[in-house]
Design a protein around this motif. Structure first.
Motif, PDB file in Angstrom:
ATOM      1  N   TYR A 266       0.832  -1.209   0.000  1.00  0.00           N
ATOM      2  CA  TYR A 266       0.000   0.000   0.000  1.00  0.00           C
ATOM      3  C   TYR A 266       0.866   1.259   0.000  1.00  0.00           C
ATOM      4  O   TYR A 266       0.601   2.205  -0.763  1.00  0.00           O
ATOM      5  N   VAL A 267       1.897   1.281   0.834  1.00  0.00           N
ATOM      6  CA  VAL A 267       2.798   2.436   0.886  1.00  0.00           C
ATOM      7  C   VAL A 267       3.528   2.584  -0.446  1.00  0.00           C
ATOM      8  O   VAL A 267       3.697   3.709  -0.962  1.00  0.00           O
ATOM      9  N   SER A 268       3.957   1.476  -1.035  1.00  0.00           N
ATOM     10  CA  SER A 268       4.636   1.520  -2.328  1.00  0.00           C
ATOM     11  C   SER A 268       3.716   2.057  -3.410  1.00  0.00           C
ATOM     12  O   SER A 268       4.135   2.853  -4.274  1.00  0.00           O
ATOM     13  N   TYR A 269       2.468   1.630  -3.374  1.00  0.00           N
ATOM     14  CA  TYR A 269       1.481   2.104  -4.351  1.00  0.00           C
ATOM     15  C   TYR A 269       1.292   3.610  -4.243  1.00  0.00           C
ATOM     16  O   TYR A 269       1.310   4.325  -5.267  1.00  0.00           O
ATOM     17  N   ASN A 270       1.125   4.114  -3.031  1.00  0.00           N
ATOM     18  CA  ASN A 270       0.948   5.556  -2.861  1.00  0.00           C
ATOM     19  C   ASN A 270       2.223   6.321  -3.212  1.00  0.00           C
ATOM     20  O   ASN A 270       2.164   7.449  -3.716  1.00  0.00           O
ATOM     21  N   GLY A 271       3.386   5.709  -2.949  1.00  0.00           N
ATOM     22  CA  GLY A 271       4.641   6.316  -3.372  1.00  0.00           C
ATOM     23  C   GLY A 271       4.707   6.440  -4.882  1.00  0.00           C
ATOM     24  O   GLY A 271       5.199   7.448  -5.420  1.00  0.00           O
ATOM     25  N   LEU A 272       4.211   5.419  -5.585  1.00  0.00           N
ATOM     26  CA  LEU A 272       4.177   5.454  -7.043  1.00  0.00           C
ATOM     27  C   LEU A 272       3.263   6.576  -7.540  1.00  0.00           C
ATOM     28  O   LEU A 272       3.595   7.288  -8.497  1.00  0.00           O
ATOM     29  N   LEU A 273       2.116   6.744  -6.874  1.00  0.00           N
ATOM     30  CA  LEU A 273       1.197   7.821  -7.251  1.00  0.00           C
ATOM     31  C   LEU A 273       1.859   9.188  -7.085  1.00  0.00           C
ATOM     32  O   LEU A 273       1.730  10.067  -7.940  1.00  0.00           O
ATOM     33  N   VAL A 274       2.561   9.359  -5.950  1.00  0.00           N
ATOM     34  CA  VAL A 274       3.250  10.632  -5.706  1.00  0.00           C
ATOM     35  C   VAL A 274       4.313  10.870  -6.771  1.00  0.00           C
ATOM     36  O   VAL A 274       4.433  11.973  -7.319  1.00  0.00           O
ATOM     37  N   TYR A 275       5.088   9.834  -7.064  1.00  0.00           N
ATOM     38  CA  TYR A 275       6.166   9.957  -8.062  1.00  0.00           C
ATOM     39  C   TYR A 275       5.614  10.334  -9.435  1.00  0.00           C
ATOM     40  O   TYR A 275       6.162  11.218 -10.118  1.00  0.00           O
ATOM     41  N   GLN A 276       4.520   9.683  -9.838  1.00  0.00           N
ATOM     42  CA  GLN A 276       3.972   9.923 -11.170  1.00  0.00           C
ATOM     43  C   GLN A 276       3.256  11.263 -11.289  1.00  0.00           C
ATOM     44  O   GLN A 276       3.058  11.762 -12.400  1.00  0.00           O
ATOM     45  N   ASN A 277       2.868  11.842 -10.161  1.00  0.00           N
ATOM     46  CA  ASN A 277       2.076  13.074 -10.216  1.00  0.00           C
ATOM     47  C   ASN A 277       2.789  14.285  -9.609  1.00  0.00           C
ATOM     48  O   ASN A 277       2.153  15.298  -9.329  1.00  0.00           O
ATOM     49  N   THR A 278       4.089  14.151  -9.406  1.00  0.00           N
ATOM     50  CA  THR A 278       4.888  15.279  -8.911  1.00  0.00           C
ATOM     51  C   THR A 278       5.780  15.798 -10.041  1.00  0.00           C
ATOM     52  O   THR A 278       6.620  15.055 -10.538  1.00  0.00           O
ATOM     53  N   PRO A 279       5.562  17.031 -10.469  1.00  0.00           N
ATOM     54  CA  PRO A 279       6.378  17.584 -11.555  1.00  0.00           C
ATOM     55  C   PRO A 279       7.871  17.539 -11.216  1.00  0.00           C
ATOM     56  O   PRO A 279       8.279  17.855 -10.092  1.00  0.00           O
ATOM     57  N   GLY A 280       8.671  17.099 -12.169  1.00  0.00           N
ATOM     58  CA  GLY A 280      10.110  17.044 -11.949  1.00  0.00           C
ATOM     59  C   GLY A 280      10.620  15.709 -11.473  1.00  0.00           C
ATOM     60  O   GLY A 280      11.824  15.450 -11.498  1.00  0.00           O
ATOM     61  N   LEU A 281       9.680  14.827 -10.996  1.00  0.00           N
ATOM     62  CA  LEU A 281      10.097  13.509 -10.540  1.00  0.00           C
ATOM     63  C   LEU A 281       9.852  12.450 -11.601  1.00  0.00           C
ATOM     64  O   LEU A 281      10.706  11.606 -11.865  1.00  0.00           O
ATOM     65  N   SER A 282       8.653  12.473 -12.191  1.00  0.00           N
ATOM     66  CA  SER A 282       8.311  11.458 -13.186  1.00  0.00           C
ATOM     67  C   SER A 282       8.831  11.842 -14.573  1.00  0.00           C
ATOM     68  O   SER A 282       9.165  12.978 -14.828  1.00  0.00           O
TER      69      SER A 282
END
Length: 282
Positions: A266-282
């Motif tokens: 669950y934490v990994s999934y939410n981390g993936l969401l943050v990564y994909q939706n944070t400008p400059g990271l994805s």
């Protein structure tokens, strides 16, 4: 019990579709299922390992897997149409009818889950007037809370510049899963394990059949392709993992190791969401 704790998700998804944000309702349905297993059940398992004895729950696992595959097939065309909504909601009605039929058929058998539920709620006595009063108060409060949640969630989405789907998968999913968390933790602490697990399974079945149906029935729309490639696989993977832990562990016992693994996913999934939706990271 699963239907009762899924009521917030149903109202939120319906109101979101009415307000022109069907993606929020879709995200709420899928995100709530991910949250129910990856967060709610994981926390419950960390507090108290659970043992599944109920034959009813052993039947519900395959039902949950079936409705998840059904939802995946319906969404493969990247649309949640009114026809899809009708199919899902028809499945919801058939599921209720099937549960009623099984309850009548098995009325002479003593299921552990039935005994636990009777011990927990059978002694609660109230008059018809009291029951009606509490029902009306609860329904009005649920409507007000759901409407406020939709307004707040869409406002946050616009301020942060993220999609309604992401808000539905995260903030709204956590908010509407709080009833499941309270019910499962309290049931586990009272050693009513089958109720705790049954609450999660029942809620997840209703989330797909009834909650996901709401946006389709009210505001048919295209879906974000990431729902197929990211969110549904996580939902199905967590559910299959739960089934395997319950099926192949000794005496149906689901322990803290399973809880830790679910929480990690669950934490990994939410981390993936943050990564994909944070400008400059994805």
């Amino acid at each position: 019990m699963g239907f009762g704790t899924s009521a917030p998700e149903m109202l939120v998804s319906a109101l979101a579709a009415i307000d022109g944000a069907p993606a929020l309702g879709i995200g709420n349905a899928i995100g709530s299922n991910i949250t129910n297993i990856g967060l709610v059940l994981a926390i419950t398992l960390l507090i108290a390992p659970l043992t599944v004895h109920s034959d009813t729950l052993k039947r519900e696992f395959p039902v949950l897997l079936f409705v998840m595959v059904l939802s995946l097939l319906l969404l493969l065309d990247n649309d949640l149409s009114r026809g899809d909504g009708i199919i899902l909601f028809s499945g919801f009605m058939l599921t209720l009818a099937g549960m009623a039929w099984l309850a009548i058929k098995g009325s002479n058998k003593q299921d552990p889950m039935e005994a636990e539920f009777e011990a927990e709620y059978g002694s609660a006595k109230m008059t018809a007037k009291q029951a009606t009063f509490y029902f009306v108060i609860g329904l009005v409060s649920l409507l007000i809370g759901s409407k406020s949640l939709v307004w707040g969630a869409t406002g946050i989405a616009h301020l942060l510049g993220v999609s309604d789907l992401i808000i539905g998968l995260t903030i709204v999913a956590i908010g509407t899963s709080l009833p499941e968390l309270a019910a499962s933790v309290m049931s586990a602490l009272k050693n009513e394990h089958d109720i705790a697990v049954g609450n999660i399974l029942g809620s997840n079945i209703f989330n797909i059949l009834a909650v996901l149906a709401m946006p389709g029935l009210i505001a048919p729309s295209h879906i974000d392709p990431m729902l197929l490639y990211r969110d549904l696989p996580f939902m199905i993977g967590l559910s299959v993992g739960l089934y395997l832990f319950a099926r192949y562990s000794a005496n149906g016992r689901i322990g803290r190791v399973a809880g830790l693994l679910m929480l990690f996913v669950y934490v990994s999934y939410n981390g993936l969401l943050v990564y994909q939706n944070t400008p400059g990271l994805s």
